[in-house]
Design an enzyme around this catalytic site. Structure first.
Site, PDB file in Angstrom:
ATOM      1  N   ASP A  45       0.822  -1.203   0.000  1.00 54.99           N
ATOM      2  CA  ASP A  45       0.000   0.000   0.000  1.00 54.99           C
ATOM      3  C   ASP A  45       0.862   1.261   0.000  1.00 54.99           C
ATOM      4  O   ASP A  45       0.491   2.274  -0.591  1.00 54.99           O
ATOM      5  CB  ASP A  45      -0.936   0.004   1.215  1.00 54.99           C
ATOM      6  CG  ASP A  45      -2.067  -1.001   1.067  1.00 54.99           C
ATOM      7  OD1 ASP A  45      -2.287  -1.486  -0.061  1.00 54.99           O
ATOM      8  OD2 ASP A  45      -2.741  -1.297   2.071  1.00 54.99           O
ATOM      9  N   ASN A 122      -5.010   8.925   2.143  1.00 55.07           N
ATOM     10  CA  ASN A 122      -5.351   8.330   3.436  1.00 55.07           C
ATOM     11  C   ASN A 122      -5.755   9.374   4.474  1.00 55.07           C
ATOM     12  O   ASN A 122      -6.889   9.384   4.936  1.00 55.07           O
ATOM     13  CB  ASN A 122      -4.185   7.506   3.983  1.00 55.07           C
ATOM     14  CG  ASN A 122      -4.212   6.072   3.513  1.00 55.07           C
ATOM     15  OD1 ASN A 122      -5.134   5.662   2.813  1.00 55.07           O
ATOM     16  ND2 ASN A 122      -3.198   5.306   3.874  1.00 55.07           N
ATOM     17  N   GLU A 123      -4.793  10.242   4.851  1.00 55.18           N
ATOM     18  CA  GLU A 123      -5.094  11.184   5.920  1.00 55.18           C
ATOM     19  C   GLU A 123      -4.110  12.331   5.987  1.00 55.18           C
ATOM     20  O   GLU A 123      -3.020  12.286   5.390  1.00 55.18           O
ATOM     21  CB  GLU A 123      -5.120  10.488   7.290  1.00 55.18           C
ATOM     22  CG  GLU A 123      -3.766  10.124   7.853  1.00 55.18           C
ATOM     23  CD  GLU A 123      -3.270   8.770   7.443  1.00 55.18           C
ATOM     24  OE1 GLU A 123      -2.088   8.697   7.033  1.00 55.18           O
ATOM     25  OE2 GLU A 123      -4.026   7.787   7.535  1.00 55.18           O
ATOM     26  N   ARG A 148      -7.529  21.112  22.526  1.00 54.90           N
ATOM     27  CA  ARG A 148      -6.244  21.025  23.209  1.00 54.90           C
ATOM     28  C   ARG A 148      -5.877  19.558  23.337  1.00 54.90           C
ATOM     29  O   ARG A 148      -6.659  18.761  23.859  1.00 54.90           O
ATOM     30  CB  ARG A 148      -6.311  21.683  24.598  1.00 54.90           C
ATOM     31  CG  ARG A 148      -6.523  23.191  24.568  1.00 54.90           C
ATOM     32  CD  ARG A 148      -6.769  23.736  25.968  1.00 54.90           C
ATOM     33  NE  ARG A 148      -6.880  25.192  25.964  1.00 54.90           N
ATOM     34  CZ  ARG A 148      -7.983  25.870  25.691  1.00 54.90           C
ATOM     35  NH1 ARG A 148      -9.096  25.202  25.371  1.00 54.90           N
ATOM     36  NH2 ARG A 148      -7.996  27.184  25.717  1.00 54.90           N
ATOM     37  N   ASP A 150      -2.821  16.313  21.718  1.00 53.23           N
ATOM     38  CA  ASP A 150      -1.637  15.965  20.935  1.00 53.23           C
ATOM     39  C   ASP A 150      -1.772  16.358  19.468  1.00 53.23           C
ATOM     40  O   ASP A 150      -0.787  16.717  18.822  1.00 53.23           O
ATOM     41  CB  ASP A 150      -1.356  14.461  21.031  1.00 53.23           C
ATOM     42  CG  ASP A 150      -0.768  14.076  22.379  1.00 53.23           C
ATOM     43  OD1 ASP A 150      -0.545  14.982  23.203  1.00 53.23           O
ATOM     44  OD2 ASP A 150      -0.539  12.878  22.600  1.00 53.23           O
ATOM     45  N   ALA A 185      -5.507  12.221  21.781  1.00 53.54           N
ATOM     46  CA  ALA A 185      -5.282  12.513  23.207  1.00 53.54           C
ATOM     47  C   ALA A 185      -5.721  13.931  23.580  1.00 53.54           C
ATOM     48  O   ALA A 185      -4.916  14.744  24.031  1.00 53.54           O
ATOM     49  CB  ALA A 185      -3.812  12.288  23.566  1.00 53.54           C
TER      50      ALA A 185
END
EC number: 2.7.1.23
Length: 266
Positions: A45, A122-123, A148, A150, A185
């Protein structure tokens, strides 16, 4: 038909690449690495992602098909033992085109009209280079929340099985023209609050991330990691372009999901 072959670069992939090229040339097809109608990737991929970015300026003209030489590929569905079968299909069979939506990312800067546009299969991920990311998240021009944490991940439906899934995001069928926003997170307490759930935005909704402090940003576009300074905003939406796959046989999305994450069971 004009074709190109892209290899992962290891010995197995390079050998298969040379074999595919030789076979297709014998069938009278034209090797054209600049303007191919079809790109065959050999590796996995990641190899297909590299090819997508190489030809991202001609997505309306180029289709992709993948051969995987390692673990099961999510995009690459042919195996080395099927090379002759694939070559015959390419040379003799009209292929079916399947189109998947992709992500458009526009980074704008504080110094005026300068902006950078990217396409992701993908992203895209957004992180601060100096600790916690603090940014306003706007949806359709309205402030939705101040994030707020990561970082943030915006994914395509076909990319929803990648990093997005690891963040607890939903798996979306690529026939749905949407993008997904997932948190990394996030900080949630009595003072700070985010929605805490992934958001699925349709193709007519735009998401804009605006930093609340003057920090540098690490932005990834698929496998590419980029450092951006003096960022005013990062705009994400479903792109006008699509990625096109050449299908010579059925390759059901949910079957790929099952094979990749569940297996056949007992």
């Amino acid at each position: 038909m004009k074709f190109a072959v892209s290899s992962k670069g290891n010995s197995i992939s390079d050998t298969l690449k040379n074999k595919i090229q030789t076979y297709l040339l014998d069938f009278g097809m034209e090797l054209n690495e600049e303007e191919p109608d079809l790109v065959i990737t050999v590796g996995g991929d990641g190899t297909l992602l590299y090819a997508f970015h190489r030809y991202s300026d001609r997505l309306n003209e180029t289709a992709f098909v993948g051969v995987h030489t390692g673990h099961l590929g999510f995009y690459a569905d042919w195996v080395p033992s099927e090379i002759e079968k694939l070559v015959l299909a390419i040379a003799k069979t009209p292929y079916h085109i399947v189109e998947y939506p992709i992500l458009e990312v526009i980074v704008r800067y504080n110094d005026g009209g300068r902006e950078e546009k990217y396409l992701a299969m993908n992203e895209c991920t957004i992180k601060s280079m100096e600790g916690t990311l603090v940014a306003d998240v706007e949806i359709r021009g309205q402030l939705f929340e101040t994030f707020r944490g990561d970082g943030l991940c915006l994914s395509t439906p076909s990319g929803s099985t990648a990093y997005n899934k690891a963040l607890g995001g939903a798996i979306i069928h690529p026939s749905i023209r949407a993008i997904q926003l997932a948190e990394m997170a996030s900080i949630n307490n009595r003072v700070f609050r985010t929605v805490g759930s992934p958001l699925i935005l349709p193709d007519h909704h735009t998401c804009v991330i605006k930093p609340r402090n003057d920090v540098d940003f690490q932005v990834t576009i698929d496998h590419l990691t980029l450092l951006h300074k003096d960022v005013k905003s990062i705009q994400c939406r479903v792109a006008d372009e699509n990625v096109r796959f050449a299908r010579f046989r059925p390759f059901p999305f949910w079957k790929r999901v099952q094979d990749s994450f569940i297996g056949k069971g007992e």
